[in-house]
Design a protein around this motif. Structure first.
Motif, PDB file in Angstrom:
ATOM      1  N   GLY A   1       0.775  -1.232   0.000  1.00 42.49           N
ATOM      2  CA  GLY A   1       0.000   0.000   0.000  1.00 42.49           C
ATOM      3  C   GLY A   1       0.809   1.286   0.000  1.00 42.49           C
ATOM      4  O   GLY A   1       0.256   2.365  -0.258  1.00 42.49           O
ATOM      5  N   GLU A   2       2.129   1.220   0.252  1.00 43.49           N
ATOM      6  CA  GLU A   2       2.892   2.469   0.348  1.00 43.49           C
ATOM      7  C   GLU A   2       3.062   3.146  -1.005  1.00 43.49           C
ATOM      8  O   GLU A   2       3.021   4.376  -1.098  1.00 43.49           O
ATOM      9  CB  GLU A   2       4.258   2.238   1.011  1.00 43.49           C
ATOM     10  CG  GLU A   2       4.184   2.155   2.513  1.00 43.49           C
ATOM     11  CD  GLU A   2       5.421   2.685   3.230  1.00 43.49           C
ATOM     12  OE1 GLU A   2       6.373   3.155   2.560  1.00 43.49           O
ATOM     13  OE2 GLU A   2       5.434   2.638   4.476  1.00 43.49           O
ATOM     14  N   LEU A   3       3.289   2.389  -2.066  1.00 35.98           N
ATOM     15  CA  LEU A   3       3.402   3.007  -3.393  1.00 35.98           C
ATOM     16  C   LEU A   3       2.105   3.709  -3.749  1.00 35.98           C
ATOM     17  O   LEU A   3       2.117   4.846  -4.247  1.00 35.98           O
ATOM     18  CB  LEU A   3       3.746   1.956  -4.448  1.00 35.98           C
ATOM     19  CG  LEU A   3       3.698   2.445  -5.909  1.00 35.98           C
ATOM     20  CD1 LEU A   3       4.646   3.618  -6.134  1.00 35.98           C
ATOM     21  CD2 LEU A   3       4.024   1.289  -6.870  1.00 35.98           C
ATOM     22  N   GLU A   4       0.977   3.056  -3.476  1.00 34.48           N
ATOM     23  CA  GLU A   4      -0.312   3.664  -3.800  1.00 34.48           C
ATOM     24  C   GLU A   4      -0.535   4.938  -2.983  1.00 34.48           C
ATOM     25  O   GLU A   4      -1.056   5.932  -3.501  1.00 34.48           O
ATOM     26  CB  GLU A   4      -1.443   2.664  -3.543  1.00 34.48           C
ATOM     27  CG  GLU A   4      -1.501   1.497  -4.523  1.00 34.48           C
ATOM     28  CD  GLU A   4      -0.399   0.470  -4.309  1.00 34.48           C
ATOM     29  OE1 GLU A   4       0.228   0.483  -3.206  1.00 34.48           O
ATOM     30  OE2 GLU A   4      -0.125  -0.318  -5.235  1.00 34.48           O
ATOM     31  N   ARG A   5      -0.122   4.924  -1.700  1.00 34.40           N
ATOM     32  CA  ARG A   5      -0.253   6.128  -0.876  1.00 34.40           C
ATOM     33  C   ARG A   5       0.652   7.243  -1.412  1.00 34.40           C
ATOM     34  O   ARG A   5       0.266   8.408  -1.413  1.00 34.40           O
ATOM     35  CB  ARG A   5       0.109   5.833   0.590  1.00 34.40           C
ATOM     36  CG  ARG A   5      -0.911   5.013   1.323  1.00 34.40           C
ATOM     37  CD  ARG A   5      -1.031   5.366   2.806  1.00 34.40           C
ATOM     38  NE  ARG A   5       0.232   5.530   3.503  1.00 34.40           N
ATOM     39  CZ  ARG A   5       0.955   4.536   4.010  1.00 34.40           C
ATOM     40  NH1 ARG A   5       0.556   3.284   3.855  1.00 34.40           N
ATOM     41  NH2 ARG A   5       2.068   4.781   4.672  1.00 34.40           N
ATOM     42  N   ALA A   6       1.842   6.880  -1.851  1.00 33.17           N
ATOM     43  CA  ALA A   6       2.755   7.882  -2.416  1.00 33.17           C
ATOM     44  C   ALA A   6       2.170   8.492  -3.690  1.00 33.17           C
ATOM     45  O   ALA A   6       2.250   9.710  -3.908  1.00 33.17           O
ATOM     46  CB  ALA A   6       4.120   7.258  -2.702  1.00 33.17           C
ATOM     47  N   GLU A   7       1.558   7.654  -4.518  1.00 34.08           N
ATOM     48  CA  GLU A   7       0.906   8.142  -5.737  1.00 34.08           C
ATOM     49  C   GLU A   7      -0.210   9.129  -5.399  1.00 34.08           C
ATOM     50  O   GLU A   7      -0.314  10.210  -5.994  1.00 34.08           O
ATOM     51  CB  GLU A   7       0.297   6.979  -6.519  1.00 34.08           C
ATOM     52  CG  GLU A   7       1.272   6.096  -7.226  1.00 34.08           C
ATOM     53  CD  GLU A   7       0.558   5.000  -7.992  1.00 34.08           C
ATOM     54  OE1 GLU A   7       0.954   4.735  -9.120  1.00 34.08           O
ATOM     55  OE2 GLU A   7      -0.422   4.432  -7.468  1.00 34.08           O
ATOM     56  N   THR A   8      -1.039   8.736  -4.450  1.00 36.61           N
ATOM     57  CA  THR A   8      -2.173   9.584  -4.079  1.00 36.61           C
ATOM     58  C   THR A   8      -1.689  10.897  -3.480  1.00 36.61           C
ATOM     59  O   THR A   8      -2.202  11.976  -3.816  1.00 36.61           O
ATOM     60  CB  THR A   8      -3.085   8.857  -3.079  1.00 36.61           C
ATOM     61  OG1 THR A   8      -3.511   7.619  -3.654  1.00 36.61           O
ATOM     62  CG2 THR A   8      -4.304   9.694  -2.751  1.00 36.61           C
ATOM     63  N   LEU A   9      -0.698  10.827  -2.599  1.00 38.83           N
ATOM     64  CA  LEU A   9      -0.141  12.034  -2.003  1.00 38.83           C
ATOM     65  C   LEU A   9       0.446  12.942  -3.070  1.00 38.83           C
ATOM     66  O   LEU A   9       0.233  14.169  -3.051  1.00 38.83           O
ATOM     67  CB  LEU A   9       0.929  11.653  -0.969  1.00 38.83           C
ATOM     68  CG  LEU A   9       1.774  12.799  -0.381  1.00 38.83           C
ATOM     69  CD1 LEU A   9       0.894  13.875   0.232  1.00 38.83           C
ATOM     70  CD2 LEU A   9       2.757  12.244   0.643  1.00 38.83           C
ATOM     71  N   GLY A  10       1.172  12.367  -4.035  1.00 37.45           N
ATOM     72  CA  GLY A  10       1.731  13.166  -5.121  1.00 37.45           C
ATOM     73  C   GLY A  10       0.662  13.884  -5.913  1.00 37.45           C
ATOM     74  O   GLY A  10       0.798  15.067  -6.256  1.00 37.45           O
ATOM     75  N   GLY A  11      -0.429  13.180  -6.194  1.00 33.35           N
ATOM     76  CA  GLY A  11      -1.538  13.804  -6.913  1.00 33.35           C
ATOM     77  C   GLY A  11      -2.145  14.956  -6.134  1.00 33.35           C
ATOM     78  O   GLY A  11      -2.482  16.002  -6.694  1.00 33.35           O
ATOM     79  N   LYS A  12      -2.283  14.779  -4.814  1.00 33.04           N
ATOM     80  CA  LYS A  12      -2.840  15.851  -3.971  1.00 33.04           C
ATOM     81  C   LYS A  12      -1.936  17.077  -3.970  1.00 33.04           C
ATOM     82  O   LYS A  12      -2.421  18.223  -3.983  1.00 33.04           O
ATOM     83  CB  LYS A  12      -3.040  15.341  -2.542  1.00 33.04           C
ATOM     84  CG  LYS A  12      -4.092  14.257  -2.394  1.00 33.04           C
ATOM     85  CD  LYS A  12      -5.471  14.790  -2.718  1.00 33.04           C
ATOM     86  CE  LYS A  12      -6.537  13.730  -2.476  1.00 33.04           C
ATOM     87  NZ  LYS A  12      -7.887  14.195  -2.877  1.00 33.04           N
TER      88      LYS A  12
END
Length: 499
Positions: free
Chosen positions: A404-415
């Motif tokens: 889940g960390e890559l997905e969280r990093a992706e989402t954070l980057g988008g935000k």
């Protein structure tokens, strides 16, 4: 579920007779390098954004314009997409191959064709390294101004594709401000010259349109760059701060005073510590932020500006200002900044480098927002950026081995990118959109604007074979991305009042 790009691209491409295609490519020239075995093409499966990978149908490495022209004509005849690639140092997935496509690698085009010290120009092939241009021009007292942190490795063709900048772009501009002409191959293999040898040319400014088009409009085969005289004098000062907001406000104060530094860079504590451990540049590791400010020009003017900047920084609330004693120390301070990305790689198994640009007046609020978002998603963020022109590079630290960390990093980057848009900025400054930021294009632009972008691409590439699935989202993708936000009860933008 990841919505990084339109996953349907490969599925919609027509099947092609792989053996016939490779035979047609090999028939173009006996010395044309065509790679197609799995282990031979695997090194080309990603660019500098290594989190996203794809294996191309084949990799072709031409060494002449005629070979490149032939590859494009074969691709057009077979209806096979072509993804151009330079040195592979890009950070947005722009050179990520397509499984049913050809990866056209221009790395063998490494000649400096001509260097004219009187006209202060150089004609170079697209595979020439950025730094090599300045090295060739140095005996004439000249240099090429754009200096990305990857300049030791990145190629000028890739710089044109992404409109790269660097630490001195505040004063000297991006790639688009430092080139005169590009020779380009269309998907049909037609050779077209955009721009000219003069400072301006007749008709539409297609050179500016092409610069930053990420390989979607044509393939660069030669670039004419502008060269500048080396400044008579360059001096650097470093200011340290107890909080990043004060440092951000100091940036606005320097520019507001009418001073245009050669470079004005900012790093936060996490980036400072990583760079100092790696380079030993002499950074104060207990500072929450530092500014690196370089002034260049005539020595008397530089000394006057140094004194003015010292006064401005003292009044802004910085805790210490240090002027580099000599050129060696100045270069060491720059080395810490230019090696910040690899330095951060030493303190985290993985990191995700973002690239957004904001108005300078919003610097403090956006830094607060990035910190708050990092806490919300449980990930550390190191901030390194070209503070003078508002081009931010938040580095999101994560471990891809943790579920889940890559997905969280992706989402954070988008935000973070959506926050940049909300304050009046943009989702990229120099890294390009590629596949990485294609969803955020839907946030920054309206459907009508995106349709117009598709029309521009179609004018250059009617068959849509050049780097498809990058840069410009489909309208279907934007509708799906918007529906996803609504389904989750989210707004496309963060609530600025939080920051």
């Amino acid at each position: 579920m990841s919505f990084r790009y339109d996953e349907r691209i490969d599925g919609e491409l027509a099947s092609v007779d792989r053996d016939a295609l490779i035979a047609a490519l090999r028939a173009l020239s006996p010395d044309l390098e065509v790679l197609h075995d799995t282990e031979d093409v695997r090194p080309f499966e990603c660019d500098g954004l290594a989190a996203y990978r794809s294996t191309p149908l084949c990799v072709v490495l031409p060494s002449t314009v005629e070979q490149a022209r032939g590859v494009l004509r074969v691709a057009a005849a077979y209806g096979v997409p072509v993804v151009p690639r330079g040195a592979g140092t890009g950070l947005s997935g722009g050179a990520m191959p397509i499984e049913k496509g050809i990866l056209l690698v221009m790395a063998k085009f490494t000649r400096i064709v001509a260097l004219d010290p009187i006209a202060a120009t150089a004609r170079v092939q697209p595979g020439v390294r950025n730094l090599a241009i300045s090295q060739a021009a140095a005996p004439h007292g000249l240099y090429y101004a754009p200096d990305p942190s990857s300049q030791i490795a990145c190629s000028i063709g890739g710089n044109v594709a992404e409109n790269a900048g660097g630490v001195h772009c505040l004063k000297y501009g991006l790639t688009v401000h430092n080139i005169l002409k590009v020779d380009v191959l269309t998907i049909e293999g037609e050779l077209v010259t955009l721009g000219g040898d003069a400072l301006d040319s007749a008709g539409f400014d297609l050179l500016a349109l092409f610069t930053g088009s990420e390989g979607m409009l044509g393939i660069v085969v030669e670039v004419t760059v502008k060269l500048l005289p080396k400044p008579q004098c360059a001096k650097m000062l470093m200011a340290s701060f107890d909080d990043v907001e004060t440092a951000g406000a100091a940036v606005a104060g320097i520019i507001g005073a009418g001073i245009i530094p050669g470079g004005l860079e900012m790093m936060d504590n996490l980036a400072i510590r990583a760079a100092e451990d790696f380079i030993h540049a002499g950074y104060p590791v207990d500072a929450q932020a530092i500014l690196l400010c370089e002034l260049d020009g005539v020595e008397s003017d530089v000394d006057e500006d140094i004194a003015r900047v010292q006064g401005l920084l003292a009044r802004s609330g910085c805790r210490e200002v240090r002027v580099a004693r000599d050129d060696q120390e100045r270069l060491r301070l720059w080395a810490g900044r230019k090696n910040a990305f690899p330095a951060v790689g030493r303190i985290s198994p993985d990191y995700y480098c973002m690239d957004g640009t904001i108005p300078r007046r919003e610097l403090a609020r956006v830094l607060r927002g990035v910190a708050a978002l990092g806490e919300e998603y449980g990930l550390r963020v190191a901030n390194v950026f070209h503070a003078g022109d508002g081009n931010m590079h938040p580095l999101i630290l994560f471990d891809a081995n943790r579920p889940g960390e890559l997905e969280r990093a992706e989402t954070l980057g988008g935000k973070i990118l959506e926050l940049c848009v909300q304050v009046g900025g943009t989702i990229t400054g120099e890294h390009g959109v590629g596949r990485e930021k294609i969803n955020q294009m839907c946030v920054q632009f309206t459907p009508d604007e995106i349709a117009f972008f598709h029309a521009v691409k179609a004018a250059f590439d009617p068959s849509g074979l050049l780097n498809p699935g990058k840069n410009i989202p489909t309208l279907h993708r934007c509708a799906e991305f918007g529906a996803m936000h609504i389904h989750r009860g989210e707004l496309p933008f963060p609530n600025l009042e939080r920051f």
